[in-house]
Design a protein around this motif. Structure first.
Motif, PDB file in Angstrom:
ATOM      1  N   LYS A  22      -2.765  12.307 -10.141  1.00 29.13           N
ATOM      2  CA  LYS A  22      -1.398  12.233 -10.655  1.00 29.13           C
ATOM      3  C   LYS A  22      -1.058  10.811 -11.062  1.00 29.13           C
ATOM      4  CE  LYS A  22      -0.796  16.507  -9.331  1.00 29.13           C
ATOM      5  NZ  LYS A  22      -0.852  17.596 -10.343  1.00 29.13           N
ATOM      6  N   CYS A  23      -0.052  10.675 -11.888  1.00 26.13           N
ATOM      7  CA  CYS A  23       0.495   9.358 -12.197  1.00 26.13           C
ATOM      8  C   CYS A  23       1.212   8.835 -10.961  1.00 26.13           C
ATOM      9  CB  CYS A  23       1.452   9.464 -13.371  1.00 26.13           C
ATOM     10  SG  CYS A  23       2.509   8.022 -13.575  1.00 26.13           S
ATOM     11  N   MET A  24       0.923   7.596 -10.586  1.00 29.44           N
ATOM     12  CA  MET A  24       1.563   6.954  -9.438  1.00 29.44           C
ATOM     13  C   MET A  24       2.254   5.693  -9.909  1.00 29.44           C
ATOM     14  SD  MET A  24       0.727   8.784  -6.768  1.00 29.44           S
ATOM     15  CE  MET A  24       1.059   7.654  -5.413  1.00 29.44           C
ATOM     16  N   VAL A  79       7.112  -8.475 -14.379  1.00 24.04           N
ATOM     17  CA  VAL A  79       6.000  -8.667 -13.442  1.00 24.04           C
ATOM     18  C   VAL A  79       4.651  -8.789 -14.143  1.00 24.04           C
ATOM     19  CG1 VAL A  79       7.287  -7.364 -11.705  1.00 24.04           C
ATOM     20  CG2 VAL A  79       5.501  -6.209 -13.046  1.00 24.04           C
ATOM     21  N   LYS A  80       4.635  -8.637 -15.446  1.00 23.79           N
ATOM     22  CA  LYS A  80       3.371  -8.726 -16.180  1.00 23.79           C
ATOM     23  C   LYS A  80       2.693 -10.059 -15.935  1.00 23.79           C
ATOM     24  CE  LYS A  80       4.377  -5.539 -19.976  1.00 23.79           C
ATOM     25  NZ  LYS A  80       4.720  -5.418 -21.412  1.00 23.79           N
ATOM     26  N   GLY A  81       1.400  -9.981 -15.649  1.00 22.69           N
ATOM     27  CA  GLY A  81       0.632 -11.187 -15.399  1.00 22.69           C
ATOM     28  C   GLY A  81       0.673 -11.652 -13.959  1.00 22.69           C
ATOM     29  N   ARG A  82       1.562 -11.060 -13.156  1.00 22.76           N
ATOM     30  CA  ARG A  82       1.668 -11.465 -11.743  1.00 22.76           C
ATOM     31  C   ARG A  82       1.323 -10.330 -10.792  1.00 22.76           C
ATOM     32  NH1 ARG A  82       6.520 -12.735  -9.692  1.00 22.76           N
ATOM     33  NH2 ARG A  82       7.679 -11.396 -11.122  1.00 22.76           N
ATOM     34  N   PHE A  83       1.640  -9.096 -11.163  1.00 27.60           N
ATOM     35  CA  PHE A  83       1.396  -7.935 -10.301  1.00 27.60           C
ATOM     36  C   PHE A  83       0.255  -7.107 -10.873  1.00 27.60           C
ATOM     37  CE2 PHE A  83       5.958  -7.396  -8.422  1.00 27.60           C
ATOM     38  CZ  PHE A  83       5.946  -8.738  -8.056  1.00 27.60           C
ATOM     39  N   THR A  84      -0.494  -6.474  -9.976  1.00 28.02           N
ATOM     40  CA  THR A  84      -1.581  -5.597 -10.384  1.00 28.02           C
ATOM     41  C   THR A  84      -1.551  -4.318  -9.563  1.00 28.02           C
ATOM     42  OG1 THR A  84      -2.983  -7.511 -10.909  1.00 28.02           O
ATOM     43  CG2 THR A  84      -4.073  -5.383 -10.686  1.00 28.02           C
ATOM     44  N   ILE A  85      -1.564  -3.189 -10.255  1.00 23.52           N
ATOM     45  CA  ILE A  85      -1.618  -1.898  -9.572  1.00 23.52           C
ATOM     46  C   ILE A  85      -3.050  -1.394  -9.587  1.00 23.52           C
ATOM     47  CG2 ILE A  85      -1.077  -0.566 -11.670  1.00 23.52           C
ATOM     48  CD1 ILE A  85       0.553   1.341  -9.866  1.00 23.52           C
ATOM     49  N   SER A  86      -3.459  -0.775  -8.477  1.00 23.72           N
ATOM     50  CA  SER A  86      -4.806  -0.237  -8.392  1.00 23.72           C
ATOM     51  C   SER A  86      -4.806   0.945  -7.424  1.00 23.72           C
ATOM     52  CB  SER A  86      -5.796  -1.307  -7.922  1.00 23.72           C
ATOM     53  OG  SER A  86      -5.452  -1.748  -6.617  1.00 23.72           O
ATOM     54  N   GLN A  87      -5.920   1.653  -7.380  1.00 19.29           N
ATOM     55  CA  GLN A  87      -5.996   2.783  -6.452  1.00 19.29           C
ATOM     56  C   GLN A  87      -7.375   2.860  -5.823  1.00 19.29           C
ATOM     57  OE1 GLN A  87      -4.898   6.072  -8.959  1.00 19.29           O
ATOM     58  NE2 GLN A  87      -6.951   6.295  -9.807  1.00 19.29           N
ATOM     59  N   ALA A 105     -11.034   6.934  -2.352  1.00 19.91           N
ATOM     60  CA  ALA A 105     -11.567   7.332  -1.050  1.00 19.91           C
ATOM     61  C   ALA A 105     -10.477   7.324   0.017  1.00 19.91           C
ATOM     62  CB  ALA A 105     -12.707   6.416  -0.654  1.00 19.91           C
ATOM     63  N   LYS A 106      -9.515   6.415  -0.121  1.00 22.22           N
ATOM     64  CA  LYS A 106      -8.442   6.297   0.861  1.00 22.22           C
ATOM     65  C   LYS A 106      -7.165   7.000   0.413  1.00 22.22           C
ATOM     66  CE  LYS A 106     -10.087   1.913   2.778  1.00 22.22           C
ATOM     67  NZ  LYS A 106      -9.748   0.485   3.076  1.00 22.22           N
ATOM     68  N   ASN A 107      -7.197   7.580  -0.794  1.00 25.48           N
ATOM     69  CA  ASN A 107      -6.012   8.241  -1.334  1.00 25.48           C
ATOM     70  C   ASN A 107      -4.800   7.311  -1.291  1.00 25.48           C
ATOM     71  OD1 ASN A 107      -5.286  10.609  -2.663  1.00 25.48           O
ATOM     72  ND2 ASN A 107      -4.327  11.486  -0.846  1.00 25.48           N
ATOM     73  N   THR A 108      -5.023   6.087  -1.693  1.00 26.28           N
ATOM     74  CA  THR A 108      -4.019   5.031  -1.569  1.00 26.28           C
ATOM     75  C   THR A 108      -3.891   4.269  -2.880  1.00 26.28           C
ATOM     76  OG1 THR A 108      -4.439   4.799   0.806  1.00 26.28           O
ATOM     77  CG2 THR A 108      -3.404   2.937  -0.308  1.00 26.28           C
ATOM     78  N   VAL A 109      -2.664   3.914  -3.194  1.00 33.31           N
ATOM     79  CA  VAL A 109      -2.371   3.079  -4.362  1.00 33.31           C
ATOM     80  C   VAL A 109      -1.844   1.737  -3.858  1.00 33.31           C
ATOM     81  CG1 VAL A 109      -0.955   2.836  -6.429  1.00 33.31           C
ATOM     82  CG2 VAL A 109      -1.902   5.059  -5.814  1.00 33.31           C
ATOM     83  N   TYR A 110      -2.257   0.673  -4.520  1.00 33.33           N
ATOM     84  CA  TYR A 110      -1.879  -0.668  -4.090  1.00 33.33           C
ATOM     85  C   TYR A 110      -1.068  -1.371  -5.172  1.00 33.33           C
ATOM     86  CZ  TYR A 110      -5.657   0.180  -0.770  1.00 33.33           C
ATOM     87  OH  TYR A 110      -6.463   0.720   0.206  1.00 33.33           O
ATOM     88  N   SER A 120       0.839  -1.193   0.000  1.00 36.01           N
ATOM     89  CA  SER A 120       0.000   0.000   0.000  1.00 36.01           C
ATOM     90  C   SER A 120       0.873   1.241   0.000  1.00 36.01           C
ATOM     91  CB  SER A 120      -0.898   0.028   1.239  1.00 36.01           C
ATOM     92  OG  SER A 120      -1.753  -1.090   1.282  1.00 36.01           O
ATOM     93  N   CYS A 121       0.388   2.276  -0.641  1.00 39.27           N
ATOM     94  CA  CYS A 121       1.071   3.567  -0.655  1.00 39.27           C
ATOM     95  C   CYS A 121       0.034   4.626  -0.312  1.00 39.27           C
ATOM     96  CB  CYS A 121       1.689   3.840  -2.012  1.00 39.27           C
ATOM     97  SG  CYS A 121       2.369   5.514  -2.188  1.00 39.27           S
ATOM     98  N   ALA A 122       0.119   5.149   0.893  1.00 39.75           N
ATOM     99  CA  ALA A 122      -0.810   6.180   1.336  1.00 39.75           C
ATOM    100  C   ALA A 122      -0.233   7.543   1.016  1.00 39.75           C
ATOM    101  CB  ALA A 122      -1.064   6.048   2.829  1.00 39.75           C
TER     102      ALA A 122
END
Length: 125
Positions: free
Chosen positions: A32-34, A64-72, A75-80, A21-23
């Motif tokens: 912004k781009c994260m 990491v393609k196919g194994r990692f997923t980025i999302s945001q 409401a929590k201003n957080t990127v995962y 997590s990135c708060a």
């Protein structure tokens, strides 16, 4: 003042999963781009994943393609970063970063302005 705080790192066996997590504070992360980057000892910093403002475009490093997923979560201003099927070569310090632009274009670390302190991920065989 922009701050990025990573969490969720740890030790896991190969094949396991972790979610980082990135708060963000001081600005709206979804405007912004994260990105996520990683750096192993003795190696250069590597781009892992990025998400453009609003989540319209996603970027992944080839390793990491196919194994990692980025999302945001706006409401929590957080990127995962969901990391599945982890491998020992994924072992590194993982950093969250933000650009001053809505767009990512790439995973080149020098184009990112704000950085967190990092969270360690260790994958054992």
């Amino acid at each position: 003042q922009v701050q990025l705080v990573e969490s969720g790192g740890g030790s896991v066996q190969a094949g396991g999963s972790l979610r980082l997590s990135c708060a963000a504070s001081g600005y709206t992360a979804s405007s912004k781009c994260m990105g996520w980057f990683r750096q192993a000892p003795g190696k250069e910093r590597e781009g892992v994943a990025a998400i453009s403002a609003g989540g319209g475009f996603l970027y992944y490093g080839d390793s990491v393609k196919g194994r990692f997923t980025i999302s945001q979560d706006n409401a929590k201003n957080t990127v995962y970063l969901q990391m599945n099927s982890l491998k020992p070569e994924d072992t590194a310090m993982y950093y969250c970063a933000a650009r001053t632009s809505r767009f990512c274009y790439s995973l080149v670390s020098t184009t990112y302005t704000y950085w967190g302190q990092g969270t360690q991920v260790t994958v054992s065989p």
